[in-house]
Design an enzyme around this catalytic site. Structure first.
Site, PDB file in Angstrom:
ATOM      1  N   GLU A 208       0.887  -1.178   0.000  1.00  0.00           N
ATOM      2  CA  GLU A 208       0.000   0.000   0.000  1.00  0.00           C
ATOM      3  C   GLU A 208       0.918   1.219   0.000  1.00  0.00           C
ATOM      4  O   GLU A 208       1.646   1.460   0.955  1.00  0.00           O
ATOM      5  CB  GLU A 208      -0.881  -0.006   1.258  1.00  0.00           C
ATOM      6  CG  GLU A 208      -1.709   1.266   1.412  1.00  0.00           C
ATOM      7  CD  GLU A 208      -2.373   1.369   2.797  1.00  0.00           C
ATOM      8  OE1 GLU A 208      -2.695   0.338   3.403  1.00  0.00           O
ATOM      9  OE2 GLU A 208      -2.545   2.514   3.267  1.00  0.00           O
TER      10      GLU A 208
ATOM     11  N   ARG B 242       1.412  10.315   0.670  1.00  0.00           N
ATOM     12  CA  ARG B 242       1.939  11.300   1.628  1.00  0.00           C
ATOM     13  C   ARG B 242       3.232  11.914   1.153  1.00  0.00           C
ATOM     14  O   ARG B 242       3.836  12.705   1.865  1.00  0.00           O
ATOM     15  CB  ARG B 242       2.182  10.627   2.986  1.00  0.00           C
ATOM     16  CG  ARG B 242       0.904  10.151   3.614  1.00  0.00           C
ATOM     17  CD  ARG B 242       1.138   9.677   5.025  1.00  0.00           C
ATOM     18  NE  ARG B 242       0.107   8.742   5.391  1.00  0.00           N
ATOM     19  CZ  ARG B 242       0.138   7.986   6.464  1.00  0.00           C
ATOM     20  NH1 ARG B 242       1.147   8.069   7.301  1.00  0.00           N
ATOM     21  NH2 ARG B 242      -0.853   7.163   6.725  1.00  0.00           N
TER      22      ARG B 242
ATOM     23  N   LYS C 231     -10.935  -0.727   7.366  1.00  0.00           N
ATOM     24  CA  LYS C 231      -9.714  -0.559   8.159  1.00  0.00           C
ATOM     25  C   LYS C 231     -10.126  -0.054   9.550  1.00  0.00           C
ATOM     26  O   LYS C 231     -11.034   0.781   9.652  1.00  0.00           O
ATOM     27  CB  LYS C 231      -8.851   0.465   7.427  1.00  0.00           C
ATOM     28  CG  LYS C 231      -7.677   1.041   8.171  1.00  0.00           C
ATOM     29  CD  LYS C 231      -6.872   1.908   7.199  1.00  0.00           C
ATOM     30  CE  LYS C 231      -5.936   2.838   7.925  1.00  0.00           C
ATOM     31  NZ  LYS C 231      -4.993   3.508   7.022  1.00  0.00           N
TER      32      LYS C 231
ATOM     33  N   THR D  79      -3.908   6.459   2.220  1.00  0.00           N
ATOM     34  CA  THR D  79      -4.097   7.882   2.531  1.00  0.00           C
ATOM     35  C   THR D  79      -4.825   8.598   1.382  1.00  0.00           C
ATOM     36  O   THR D  79      -4.495   9.732   1.032  1.00  0.00           O
ATOM     37  CB  THR D  79      -2.755   8.596   2.861  1.00  0.00           C
ATOM     38  OG1 THR D  79      -1.904   7.706   3.573  1.00  0.00           O
ATOM     39  CG2 THR D  79      -2.987   9.820   3.734  1.00  0.00           C
TER      40      THR D  79
END
Ligand code: 3PG
Length: 212
Positions: free
Chosen positions: A42, A46, A129, A69
């Protein structure tokens, strides 16, 4: 990688959460994960190189790459365009979820309350999640939150490492555990990825089901 994310998650029970600082590290990192037995990454949005890294790894046959993210529909579209095969969010955004569903891309939004889990359930999701796992109360919270939602499976992420990995994996409601402990940039600063492979291999070994 032709296997769907759901198959890899239930087999490997681990999601390496990668914050990639420099694009040239992408392929070395993917090789290190593969060598450790984890053909999955993943890549979090960022850093400025995240989308390019997703694109680069999506071209490989041996590893399944997704985006993390991801905060909104536009970013989800960019990631899917770059080749991401799954999308992870820190929170629950119905528009983003519906968009991924319309594109047939598995999406795992972050939840940490009963209301958020219920909202995710009502959006048709069965796998989410649990974030930030440790700060949100750890395994005790997850167990209590999961109890009324027996149809839901969770990917606890945030504050998990080799020391508490098994506590989460022991819960029936845990599909897989996410974390960055085996892929932290400091581990491969000098271009030496051996520590990534070592920590990944150890995590994969721990995550193996007893009956395998
Ligand atoms: C995430 O991006 O999902 C988490 O921040 C990863 O958490 P960790 O760095 O504590 O493993």
């Amino acid at each position: 990688m032709s296997q769907p994310i759901e198959t890899l998650l239930s087999a490997l029970r681990l999601v390496p959460v990668v914050r990639l600082e420099e694009l040239p590290s992408a392929s070395g990192l993917a090789d290190a994960l593969m060598a450790g037995g984890l053909p999955l990454a993943e890549i979090t949005l960022r850093t400025p190189v995240a989308l390019s890294a997703i694109e680069q790894l999506a071209n490989r046959e041996d590893i399944l790459v997704g985006a993390g993210t991801v905060l909104n529909r536009t970013q989800a579209a960019d990631c899917i365009q770059a080749g991401a095969r799954f999308v992870v969010s820190p929170g629950l955004d119905p528009e983003l979820v519906s968009y991924c569903q319309s594109r047939d891309i598995p999406v795992f939004p972050g939840v940490s309350s009963a209301s958020e889990i219920q909202a995710a359930y009502n959006l048709g999701l069965r796998q989410v999640k649990f974030f930030p796992a440790e700060a949100a109360g750890g395994t005790a919270s997850l167990k209590a939150l999961a109890a009324p939602f027996h149809q839901m499976q969770f990917i606890p992420t945030g504050g998990i490492s080799a020391t508490n990995l098994l506590d989460y994996l022991d819960l029936d409601c845990t599909l897989a555990v996410g974390g960055s402990w085996m892929v932290k940039p400091a581990l491969y600063e000098s271009g030496n990825f051996s520590q990534v492979t070592e920590l990944t291999r150890a995590a994969v070994q721990m995550a193996k089901r007893q009956d395998d």
